[in-house]
Design a protein around this motif. Sequence first.
Motif, PDB file in Angstrom:
ATOM      1  N   ARG A  35      52.234  42.164  51.976  1.00 55.97           N
ATOM      2  CA  ARG A  35      52.602  41.219  50.906  1.00 55.97           C
ATOM      3  C   ARG A  35      54.116  41.015  50.860  1.00 55.97           C
ATOM      4  O   ARG A  35      54.610  39.898  50.716  1.00 55.97           O
ATOM      5  N   GLY A  88      48.837  47.216  52.658  1.00 56.21           N
ATOM      6  CA  GLY A  88      48.659  45.891  52.070  1.00 56.21           C
ATOM      7  C   GLY A  88      49.912  45.428  51.348  1.00 56.21           C
ATOM      8  O   GLY A  88      50.323  44.264  51.475  1.00 56.21           O
ATOM      9  N   ARG A  89      50.527  46.328  50.600  1.00 53.07           N
ATOM     10  CA  ARG A  89      51.759  45.964  49.885  1.00 53.07           C
ATOM     11  C   ARG A  89      52.878  45.621  50.865  1.00 53.07           C
ATOM     12  O   ARG A  89      53.670  44.706  50.611  1.00 53.07           O
ATOM     13  N   ASP A  93      46.893  41.347  53.349  1.00 51.96           N
ATOM     14  CA  ASP A  93      46.998  42.137  52.120  1.00 51.96           C
ATOM     15  C   ASP A  93      45.681  42.101  51.356  1.00 51.96           C
ATOM     16  O   ASP A  93      45.168  43.134  50.930  1.00 51.96           O
TER      17      ASP A  93
END
Length: 98
Positions: free
Chosen positions: A16, A12-13, A67
Amino acid sequence: MTDDPEQIRTAGRRARRLAYETRAEASALTAAHGVQWRSASAELFRQRLRDRGQELTRCAEDLDELDRLLQHHARAVESRERALKKAVEITREVALPW
């Protein structure tokens, strides 16, 4: 897909970070609007730049959504792990009450 919540969060990071970088690229692409080209071809080119910038912005929004969904999934995995652990503890208590 992994079942490790931390690996899910890491993915997810990354999404992002890619969203941020994609927005920066969209901004750089559309910054060419400030150049004072004068011709029909120049206007067509500026329109194409705007179109590509909008497409990149939509991609960044999709990455933000990815994300958000991955972070939600990580929390859901942790919740299921806690529930499973509790179920195992209860089963042990019932099966082996001593």
